[in-house]
Design an enzyme around this catalytic site. Structure first.
Site, PDB file in Angstrom:
ATOM      1  N   ASP A  23       0.834  -1.202   0.000  1.00 30.64           N
ATOM      2  CA  ASP A  23       0.000   0.000   0.000  1.00 30.64           C
ATOM      3  C   ASP A  23       0.872   1.257   0.000  1.00 30.64           C
ATOM      4  O   ASP A  23       1.516   1.565   1.000  1.00 30.64           O
ATOM      5  CB  ASP A  23      -0.904  -0.011   1.240  1.00 30.64           C
ATOM      6  CG  ASP A  23      -1.796   1.222   1.329  1.00 30.64           C
ATOM      7  OD1 ASP A  23      -2.078   1.819   0.273  1.00 30.64           O
ATOM      8  OD2 ASP A  23      -2.196   1.589   2.450  1.00 30.64           O
ATOM      9  N   ASP A  48      -1.763   5.652  -5.326  1.00 32.77           N
ATOM     10  CA  ASP A  48      -2.016   4.774  -4.179  1.00 32.77           C
ATOM     11  C   ASP A  48      -2.351   3.362  -4.632  1.00 32.77           C
ATOM     12  O   ASP A  48      -3.458   3.101  -5.104  1.00 32.77           O
ATOM     13  CB  ASP A  48      -3.155   5.359  -3.340  1.00 32.77           C
ATOM     14  CG  ASP A  48      -3.537   4.485  -2.151  1.00 32.77           C
ATOM     15  OD1 ASP A  48      -2.776   3.546  -1.832  1.00 32.77           O
ATOM     16  OD2 ASP A  48      -4.594   4.747  -1.543  1.00 32.77           O
TER      17      ASP A  48
END
Length: 509
Positions: free
Chosen positions: A104, A298
Site C-alpha cells: 500500500d 495509491d
C-alpha cells in the site's frame, strides 16, 4: 503591588509564548518531519548487501545480472489483483512466521493481524516470537474503507523474495478491526510504503521502507508492477500478480522510456494533474479541480477515484457516446454491474481515459492513457451465460486517487531520492497482443496554470489566519505594556519607590 506586577509579567510571558507558538505553527506548514528512530536489537542479523550500480540520475539498475544485486530474483514476488489487492510474502519473528502483506503506497504503517479474524486463515502470534518486543503504545488507523487498532511493537522481518537480510521493523500488531479484512482476501497485514508524516500514532514511528533503506543500505527507490489486468475479482485462482522491486528498477519489466512527475509533498505520493481527457475530448475544467484536496498515487486503492465535479464530467463525456446512452445510472455509481452474453466484450462501447501529469520540466507535461480493458473490469460469471463488469472509476470526497485500476497499466517508479514518480509501459499490461496503456509526451503545459495544486490556496489561508492571530497577540501585548508602564510613571512622579527598590529595602530591614 509586587504581586500584581509579577502577575502582569507572567501574563506577558504567557502571551509571548502563545504568539511565538502561533508563528512557529505557521512556519511548520507544510510540515516536514524527519523519520523517527527505531532501536535496533543487538541480536539483529543482516546479510551483507553491496551497493548496486547507480545510473547518472541516482537510480539503481539491474543491468549487471552477474553481480550481487539481481532484481530478477524479485520479479513476480507479488500475488493478487486490483480487486483483492497485491500482497507479498514475509517472515516475521523468531522463529519466523509466514504472512502475506498487502502493498500500500497510500499509508505508512506496517501492520499485521495478531489475533484471529473470520476472514483470515492465520495471524502473527506475538507470544511465539522470542524477539518481539511491545512498546506499550496503542495505535489506530482509519482508511477510506475500514479501520484497525492494536499495539506497537518491534521484531525481525525478512522477505524471501526481497532484499537480502533481516531488518528490525516497527510493527503494529492488529488486535481488532472493522471493514479492513474482507472475504476472499489472502493477506493478513498491510505494508505502508508512504512517508513518515502518515505514520500513526505519529511520525516518530519509522515506516518499513525507511528502515530497510537505513539498515540494508539500499537506494531509497522502489518500483511496482501490478499484473492483474483482466483477472476476475471473484476468481479463486492465485496468480503471480506482479513485482515489488526494493532498491531500484528492473528494466525487463517495462518498455520504452520512464516519464517522471515531481512528488509535490512527502506524505502521500502527491502529484500534480493538469487535465483529463475522455477519448479525444478534453474535460476543460480548471486544473485545480483535478487536484482538489490532493492528487495521489495509491496502490492500496482499487479504483481511479475522482473529485465529484471531475467524476460527473467524466461520466457525462462517456455517456455522450450514442452506444451507451441507455446504461443504468447504477453502473456509474458502482451499485450495478453491466453484463453481456458470454464471449462478447464491452470494450468497443467505451473510450480511452487519459491523465496529464506535470513533467519534471515544469513547463511540460506527459500523458498516461488507459484503455477500457483496465477500467471496465470483469467481476463474476452469472449462471455461465453472462460476463459481467463493473465501472473502475468512482467519485471521491478526499481528492483524486490514481489507484490500481490505472497503475496496472504501468511500471511505476517511486524515486524518493530525487522526489519524483516515474511511469513506463508495463510489459504485463497486454491482452491478446494489444497494449492496454500508453505513455506520450512531452506536451506544452503553457495552457494550464503554473501551479494546479491546491497547496498554495491552503497556504494562503494559513498565512491569513497566522497574521490575524499575530495581530491579536500584538494588540494584547501593547495593552499589557501600557498597563505596566502607566502605573510606574505615576508612582515615580509622586516620589514613590519602585517595586524593585521596595524588594531591596525590605531585604535591608
Amino acid at each position: 503591588m509586587a504581586h500584581h506586577h509579577r502577575a502582569s509579567l507572567s501574563i506577558v510571558a504567557f502571551v509571548l509564548t502563545l504568539c511565538a507558538g502561533v508563528s512557529e505553527c505557521y512556519f511548520a506548514i507544510p510540515l516536514k518531519l524527519n523519520a523517527g528512530k527505531v532501536n535496533v536489537s543487538s541480536t539483529l542479523i543482516m546479510a551483507s548487501l553491496r551497493s548496486p550500480r547507480v545510473d547518472g540520475k541516482g537510480l539503481s539498475l539491474a543491468t549487471d545480472l552477474t553481480g550481487p544485486v539481481n532484481f530478477l530474483d524479485l520479479v513476480n514476488n507479488l500475488q493478487g489483483d486490483s480487486g483483492r489487492g497485491y500482497y507479498i510474502e514475509m517472515t516475521i519473528g523468531t522463529p519466523g512466521q509466514t504472512v502475506n502483506i498487502l502493498v500500500d503506497t497510500g499509508s505508512s504503517n506496517f501492520a499485521v493481524a495478531a489475533a484471529s479474524h473470520p476472514f483470515i486463515t492465520h495471524y502473527f502470534n506475538t507470544a511465539l516470537s522470542s524477539t518481539y518486543v511491545s512498546t506499550g503504545r496503542t495505535v489506530t488507523v482509519r482508511y477510506t474503507q475500514g479501520n484497525w487498532e492494536g499495539e506497537l511493537g518491534i521484531d525481525h522481518v525478512s522477505i524471501p523474495k526481497g532484499p537480502n537480510g533481516t531488518i528490525t521493523i516497527n510493527i503494529a500488531a492488529i488486535l481488532s478491526s472493522e471493514g479492513f479484512f474482507l472475504p476472499g482476501i489472502n493477506w493478513q497485514g498491510i505494508l505502508g510504503l508512504a512517508y513518515p508524516m502518515l505514520a500513526r500514532p505519529d511520525s516518530s514511528v519509522e515506516p518499513f521502507f525507511n528502515s530497510v533503506v537505513k539498515q540494508l543500505g539500499i537506494p531509497d527507490v522502489f518500483s511496482l508492477q501490478m499484473c492483474g489486468v483482466g483477472l476476475s475479482a471473484s476468481s479463486s485462482a492465485e496468480t503471480l500478480g506482479g513485482s515489488l522491486i526494493m532498491g531500484g528498477i528492473e528494466p525487463t519489466l517495462y518498455r520504452g522510456a520512464v516519464w517522471y512527475t515531481p512528488i509535490l509533498e512527502e506524505w502521500y505520493y502527491q502529484v500534480e494533474v493538469l487535465k483529463l481527457e475522455v477519448g479525444d475530448q478534453n474535460l476543460d475544467l480548471d486544473c485545480k479541480e483535478y487536484n482538489m484536496d490532493k492528487a495521489i498515487v495509491d496502490s492500496g486503492t482499487t479504483l481511479l477515484r475522482l473529485p465529484v465535479n471531475v467524476f460527473t464530467a467524466v461520466v457525462n463525456a462517456i455517456t455522450q457516446s450514442s452506444l451507451i446512452q441507455d446504461f443504468s445510472a447504477g453502473f456509474w455509481d458502482g451499485s450495478k454491474l453491466a453484463c453481456w452474453m458470454k464471449g462478447e466484450t464491452p470494450w468497443r462501447f467505451f473510450p480511452n481515459l487519459s491523465i496529464y501529469l506535470r513533467a519534471t520540466n515544469t513547463s511540460q507535461s506527459f500523458r498516461i492513457t488507459i484503455l477500457p480493458q483496465l477500467y471496465i473490469q470483469p467481476v463474476t460469471d452469472i449462471d455461465g451465460t453472462l460476463d459481467c463488469f463493473r465501472f473502475g472509476v468512482s467519485s471521491s470526497a478526499n481528492g483524486l486517487v490514481i489507484g490500481a485500476t490505472v497503475m496496472e497499466g504501468f511500471y511505476v517508479v517511486f524515486d524518493r531520492i530525487q522526489r519524483r514518480l516515474g511511469f513506463a509501459l508495463s510489459n504485463c499490461a497486454v491482452s491478446g497482443g494489444v497494449a492496454l496503456s500508453e505513455v506520450a509526451g512531452p506536451f506544452s503545459a503553457a495552457d494550464v496554470a503554473a501551479d494546479c495544486s491546491t497547496r498554495m490556496f491552503k497556504e494562503s489561508i494559513m498565512w491569513v489566519v497566522s497574521y490575524a492571530l499575530m495581530a491579536i497577540c500584538a494588540l494584547v501585548l501593547i495593552i499589557l505594556l501600557l498597563l505596566l508602564v502607566l502605573p510606574y510613571r505615576r508612582r515615580h512622579r509622586s516620589g514613590e519607590i519602585t517595586d524593585e527598590s521596595s524588594l531591596v529595602r525590605n531585604r535591608i530591614k
